[in-house]
Design an enzyme around this catalytic site. Structure first.
Site, PDB file in Angstrom:
ATOM      1  N   LYS A 144       0.856  -1.182   0.000  1.00  0.00           N
ATOM      2  CA  LYS A 144       0.000   0.000   0.000  1.00  0.00           C
ATOM      3  C   LYS A 144       0.893   1.233   0.000  1.00  0.00           C
ATOM      4  O   LYS A 144       2.012   1.211   0.480  1.00  0.00           O
ATOM      5  CB  LYS A 144      -0.893   0.010   1.246  1.00  0.00           C
ATOM      6  CG  LYS A 144      -2.187   0.792   1.078  1.00  0.00           C
ATOM      7  CD  LYS A 144      -3.225  -0.007   0.312  1.00  0.00           C
ATOM      8  CE  LYS A 144      -4.566   0.709   0.289  1.00  0.00           C
ATOM      9  NZ  LYS A 144      -5.619  -0.100  -0.336  1.00  0.00           N
ATOM     10  N   GLY A 154     -20.411   6.834   4.495  1.00  0.00           N
ATOM     11  CA  GLY A 154     -19.460   7.181   3.452  1.00  0.00           C
ATOM     12  C   GLY A 154     -20.023   6.943   2.067  1.00  0.00           C
ATOM     13  O   GLY A 154     -20.365   5.812   1.714  1.00  0.00           O
ATOM     14  N   GLY A 214     -18.483   7.786  -0.994  1.00  0.00           N
ATOM     15  CA  GLY A 214     -17.495   7.951  -2.048  1.00  0.00           C
ATOM     16  C   GLY A 214     -17.831   7.047  -3.216  1.00  0.00           C
ATOM     17  O   GLY A 214     -18.970   6.598  -3.364  1.00  0.00           O
ATOM     18  N   VAL A 266     -17.129   3.897  -3.868  1.00  0.00           N
ATOM     19  CA  VAL A 266     -17.622   2.578  -3.484  1.00  0.00           C
ATOM     20  C   VAL A 266     -18.964   2.691  -2.771  1.00  0.00           C
ATOM     21  O   VAL A 266     -19.913   1.959  -3.082  1.00  0.00           O
ATOM     22  CB  VAL A 266     -16.600   1.855  -2.590  1.00  0.00           C
ATOM     23  CG1 VAL A 266     -17.178   0.532  -2.085  1.00  0.00           C
ATOM     24  CG2 VAL A 266     -15.312   1.595  -3.358  1.00  0.00           C
TER      25      VAL A 266
END
Length: 361
Positions: free
Chosen positions: A80, A180, A182, A184
């Site tokens: 990552k 959330g 966003g 996704v």
């Protein structure tokens, strides 16, 4: 805090600190394991308040990618990257090209892609400096934004959790609280809405919340209350560490199944969820759809049918974890960690990368 004695170090193979004075790039690339193949994982851009928070995020996310790729049955290790900066104000072509050069310097040990704060167009710029990048719109095996695949895998995981805990074959009529909205989170809301679920939503961007209210008939909930909604399922789809000793006792939902990475603040929180009789879908299992799609790109011969079959299998993988957790009286997160580490250890012991299907039955 030092790197080797950092609480999240977890025997990482390599941690690279990237600094480019000309562009202002400050980034960290963490490679946790290459036992199963080259380390693959997205790049996140976030305005961390200090460097240690950035390092901790990179290390935790990198290990999570090792486990995610192992559990998804991919011939990929885990890595990552985080770029320290405000994604709204600090982006530039030169900055992403500098990042691309750092990725390229690893010679293919790490393959980068999108994550929070990073778009497909950003990765297109990165690709001007390195071929070790996925999630692109252009190129022989390019398939674009992996977010819809992450969302669909999460949807499959919610179905599995609902079946196991609530005995329902679908989500019709259930209340799902999505934290959330966003890329996704939005795609997940769309799938849930189309499948007949009632949505409660929260996001720091009020405009996207109002859009969800209009588009899906969702109910807007304050960000600090969404996890504690009177819902059947809570789906964390923002940043990590939202499930902790303070938040877990306040949960009303019987299922937590969302797309965010590193949802548990610490490993023991999995046990706390179990003690509260909350069924938790381990994050790196349920949200593997995006990296599955990226893996198909990395193979160089993109096969949508293969991707779809792997994403569909998330349902069965989670059912197996739930059943084993109950049989062994353990948390679902501990069981998933155990299975993932067993796969990585087996590959490392044999010393053959890219052969997971042959190593693990």
């Amino acid at each position: 805090m030092g790197v080797f004695n950092h609480e999240a170090f977890a025997d990482h193979e390599q941690v690279v600190f990237c600094n480019d004075e000309k562009t202002g790039l400050k980034a960290i690339i963490a490679v946790h394991s290459t036992a199963l193949g080259p380390a693959a994982g997205g790049c996140r851009m976030w305005a961390y308040s200090d460097d240690d928070l950035a390092l901790c995020d990179a290390l935790r996310l990198s290990k999570g990618m090792s486990y995610k790729n192992a559990m998804a049955g991919l011939n990929l290790g885990g890595g990552k990257a985080v770029i320290i900066g405000d994604a709204k104000t600090d982006k530039s072509e030169d900055l992403f090209r500098a990042y691309g050069r750092f990725v390229d310097s690893l010679g293919g040990k790490y393959i980068t892609a999108e994550d929070v704060g990073i778009s497909v167009s950003d990765m297109e710029v990165v690709s001007q400096e390195t071929s070790h990048v996925a999630g692109l719109n252009s190129g022989l095996a390019a398939s674009g934004d992996p977010s819809p695949f992450t969302a669909h895998g999460t949807f499959n995981g919610i179905r599995a959790a609902v079946k196991y805990r609530l005995g329902k074959n679908d989500v019709r009529g259930l209340k799902v609280a999505v934290q959330g909205l966003g890329h996704v989170g939005w795609h997940l809301c769309k799938e849930l809405h189309n499948a007949g679920a009632s949505l409660l939503v929260a996001d720091i961007n009020d405009e996207v919340v109002q859009h969800a209210v209009q588009e899906f008939g969702a109910t807007a909930v304050p960000c600090d209350q969404i996890l504690y909604s009177d819902a059947d399922v809570v789906a964390p789809c923002a940043l990590g560490a939202v499930l902790n000793e303070k938040s877990i006792p306040l949960l009303k939902a019987s299922v937590v199944a969302g797309a965010a990475n590193n949802q548990l603040a610490q490993a023991s929180d999995g046990d706390l969820l179990r003690s509260q009789n909350v069924l938790y879908a381990p994050d790196y299992v349920i949200n593997a759809g995006g990296i599955i799609n990226v893996a198909a790109e990395i193979e160089g011969n993109y096969d949508r049918k293969w991707v779809d079959s792997k994403v569909a299998a998330i349902y069965d993988v989670l059912i197996d974890i739930f059943e084993r957790a109950d049989k062994e009286n353990g948390s679902t997160s501990d069981i998933a960690d155990l299975v993932a580490q067993e796969k990585i250890n087996s590959a490392a012991k044999i010393g053959v990368k890219g052969k997971q299907d042959q190593i693990v039955a």
